[in-house]
Motif scaffolding. Structure first.
Motif, PDB file in Angstrom:
ATOM      1  N   PRO A  67     -41.157  76.882  77.483  1.00 23.62           N
ATOM      2  CA  PRO A  67     -41.383  75.510  77.939  1.00 23.62           C
ATOM      3  C   PRO A  67     -40.146  74.946  78.629  1.00 23.62           C
ATOM      4  O   PRO A  67     -39.011  75.281  78.277  1.00 23.62           O
ATOM      5  CB  PRO A  67     -41.674  74.754  76.642  1.00 23.62           C
ATOM      6  CG  PRO A  67     -41.003  75.544  75.582  1.00 23.62           C
ATOM      7  CD  PRO A  67     -41.045  76.982  76.036  1.00 23.62           C
ATOM      8  N   LEU A  68     -40.388  74.108  79.618  1.00 27.14           N
ATOM      9  CA  LEU A  68     -39.304  73.381  80.265  1.00 27.14           C
ATOM     10  C   LEU A  68     -39.110  72.050  79.543  1.00 27.14           C
ATOM     11  O   LEU A  68     -40.035  71.531  78.927  1.00 27.14           O
ATOM     12  CB  LEU A  68     -39.649  73.108  81.731  1.00 27.14           C
ATOM     13  CG  LEU A  68     -39.756  74.325  82.640  1.00 27.14           C
ATOM     14  CD1 LEU A  68     -40.257  73.913  84.021  1.00 27.14           C
ATOM     15  CD2 LEU A  68     -38.429  75.029  82.748  1.00 27.14           C
ATOM     16  N   ASP A  69     -37.925  71.498  79.656  1.00 25.11           N
ATOM     17  CA  ASP A  69     -37.644  70.173  79.112  1.00 25.11           C
ATOM     18  C   ASP A  69     -38.453  69.174  79.941  1.00 25.11           C
ATOM     19  O   ASP A  69     -38.131  68.909  81.103  1.00 25.11           O
ATOM     20  CB  ASP A  69     -36.143  69.895  79.209  1.00 25.11           C
ATOM     21  CG  ASP A  69     -35.751  68.534  78.680  1.00 25.11           C
ATOM     22  OD1 ASP A  69     -36.539  67.573  78.817  1.00 25.11           O
ATOM     23  OD2 ASP A  69     -34.636  68.425  78.151  1.00 25.11           O
ATOM     24  N   TYR A  70     -39.510  68.643  79.345  1.00 19.04           N
ATOM     25  CA  TYR A  70     -40.441  67.780  80.071  1.00 19.04           C
ATOM     26  C   TYR A  70     -39.752  66.529  80.618  1.00 19.04           C
ATOM     27  O   TYR A  70     -40.015  66.108  81.742  1.00 19.04           O
ATOM     28  CB  TYR A  70     -41.621  67.394  79.172  1.00 19.04           C
ATOM     29  CG  TYR A  70     -42.654  66.573  79.889  1.00 19.04           C
ATOM     30  CD1 TYR A  70     -43.518  67.163  80.813  1.00 19.04           C
ATOM     31  CD2 TYR A  70     -42.755  65.202  79.669  1.00 19.04           C
ATOM     32  CE1 TYR A  70     -44.465  66.403  81.488  1.00 19.04           C
ATOM     33  CE2 TYR A  70     -43.699  64.445  80.336  1.00 19.04           C
ATOM     34  CZ  TYR A  70     -44.549  65.044  81.243  1.00 19.04           C
ATOM     35  OH  TYR A  70     -45.480  64.290  81.918  1.00 19.04           O
ATOM     36  N   ASP A  71     -38.858  65.950  79.834  1.00 22.73           N
ATOM     37  CA  ASP A  71     -38.153  64.747  80.286  1.00 22.73           C
ATOM     38  C   ASP A  71     -37.319  65.042  81.536  1.00 22.73           C
ATOM     39  O   ASP A  71     -37.336  64.269  82.489  1.00 22.73           O
ATOM     40  CB  ASP A  71     -37.275  64.165  79.181  1.00 22.73           C
ATOM     41  CG  ASP A  71     -38.095  63.590  78.039  1.00 22.73           C
ATOM     42  OD1 ASP A  71     -39.243  63.153  78.287  1.00 22.73           O
ATOM     43  OD2 ASP A  71     -37.591  63.587  76.899  1.00 22.73           O
ATOM     44  N   ARG A  72     -36.596  66.149  81.515  1.00 25.52           N
ATOM     45  CA  ARG A  72     -35.803  66.527  82.695  1.00 25.52           C
ATOM     46  C   ARG A  72     -36.704  66.841  83.874  1.00 25.52           C
ATOM     47  O   ARG A  72     -36.382  66.519  85.013  1.00 25.52           O
ATOM     48  CB  ARG A  72     -34.930  67.752  82.400  1.00 25.52           C
ATOM     49  CG  ARG A  72     -33.636  67.426  81.717  1.00 25.52           C
ATOM     50  CD  ARG A  72     -32.752  68.629  81.549  1.00 25.52           C
ATOM     51  NE  ARG A  72     -32.266  69.156  82.811  1.00 25.52           N
ATOM     52  CZ  ARG A  72     -31.636  70.321  82.926  1.00 25.52           C
ATOM     53  NH1 ARG A  72     -31.406  71.063  81.858  1.00 25.52           N
ATOM     54  NH2 ARG A  72     -31.220  70.746  84.100  1.00 25.52           N
ATOM     55  N   PHE A  73     -37.843  67.474  83.604  1.00 24.65           N
ATOM     56  CA  PHE A  73     -38.766  67.823  84.682  1.00 24.65           C
ATOM     57  C   PHE A  73     -39.297  66.560  85.360  1.00 24.65           C
ATOM     58  O   PHE A  73     -39.351  66.478  86.578  1.00 24.65           O
ATOM     59  CB  PHE A  73     -39.921  68.667  84.149  1.00 24.65           C
ATOM     60  CG  PHE A  73     -40.889  69.074  85.209  1.00 24.65           C
ATOM     61  CD1 PHE A  73     -40.640  70.174  86.011  1.00 24.65           C
ATOM     62  CD2 PHE A  73     -42.048  68.345  85.430  1.00 24.65           C
ATOM     63  CE1 PHE A  73     -41.528  70.548  87.021  1.00 24.65           C
ATOM     64  CE2 PHE A  73     -42.943  68.714  86.419  1.00 24.65           C
ATOM     65  CZ  PHE A  73     -42.680  69.816  87.218  1.00 24.65           C
ATOM     66  N   THR A  74     -39.690  65.576  84.564  1.00 25.51           N
ATOM     67  CA  THR A  74     -40.314  64.381  85.145  1.00 25.51           C
ATOM     68  C   THR A  74     -39.328  63.499  85.907  1.00 25.51           C
ATOM     69  O   THR A  74     -39.750  62.728  86.766  1.00 25.51           O
ATOM     70  CB  THR A  74     -41.031  63.532  84.079  1.00 25.51           C
ATOM     71  OG1 THR A  74     -40.097  63.154  83.073  1.00 25.51           O
ATOM     72  CG2 THR A  74     -42.202  64.299  83.476  1.00 25.51           C
ATOM     73  N   VAL A  75     -38.046  63.595  85.609  1.00 26.38           N
ATOM     74  CA  VAL A  75     -37.063  62.789  86.346  1.00 26.38           C
ATOM     75  C   VAL A  75     -36.408  63.563  87.492  1.00 26.38           C
ATOM     76  O   VAL A  75     -35.600  63.002  88.222  1.00 26.38           O
ATOM     77  CB  VAL A  75     -35.983  62.178  85.418  1.00 26.38           C
ATOM     78  CG1 VAL A  75     -36.615  61.240  84.411  1.00 26.38           C
ATOM     79  CG2 VAL A  75     -35.147  63.246  84.756  1.00 26.38           C
TER      80      VAL A  75
END
Length: 96
Positions: A67-75
Motif C-alpha cells: 500500500p501507498l501512504d494514502y495521505d501523501r498520495f492525495t496531496v
C-alpha cells in the motif's frame, strides 16, 4: 570503520519508481510518456480527475505489492511527488 552506504541504491530506486509512475499515468490516462516530467503538475495531465487518481493509486499498489501512504498520495501535486512516494514505498519494502 562503519560500512559505507551504497550510494548507487537511491538512484536505482528513483529510476524504477519514475518508470513505474510514468508508465501507470501514461497507460491509464492515455498520454505520451515523454510529456510526463518530474515537475509536471498532476492537474495539468489530460484526464487527471478523482476517478483516475484512484485508478492510478490501485494500479501502483498492485505493481508494488504494497500500500501507498494514502495521505501523501492525495496531496501529491506533481509527477515527482508520486515518484518520491513510490520510491519511499519501494525502499521500505526492500528493508522489510
Amino acid at each position: 570503520m562503519p560500512p559505507e552506504a551504497n550510494t548507487d541504491e537511491a538512484p536505482v530506486h528513483d529510476e524504477a519508481a519514475r518508470a513505474t509512475v510514468v508508465e501507470a499515468v501514461a497507460q491509464l490516462l492515455d498520454v505520451e510518456e515523454d510529456t510526463l516530467a518530474a515537475d509536471t503538475p498532476l492537474q495539468a495531465v489530460e484526464g487527471w480527475d478523482s476517478v483516475n487518481q484512484l485508478r492510478i493509486l490501485v494500479y501502483l499498489e498492485r505493481e508494488l505489492g504494497a500500500p501507498l501512504d494514502y495521505d501523501r498520495f492525495t496531496v501529491a501535486e506533481t509527477i515527482g511527488d508520486l515518484v518520491s512516494l513510490v520510491a519511499d514505498t519501494q525502499a521500505a519494502g526492500a528493508r522489510a
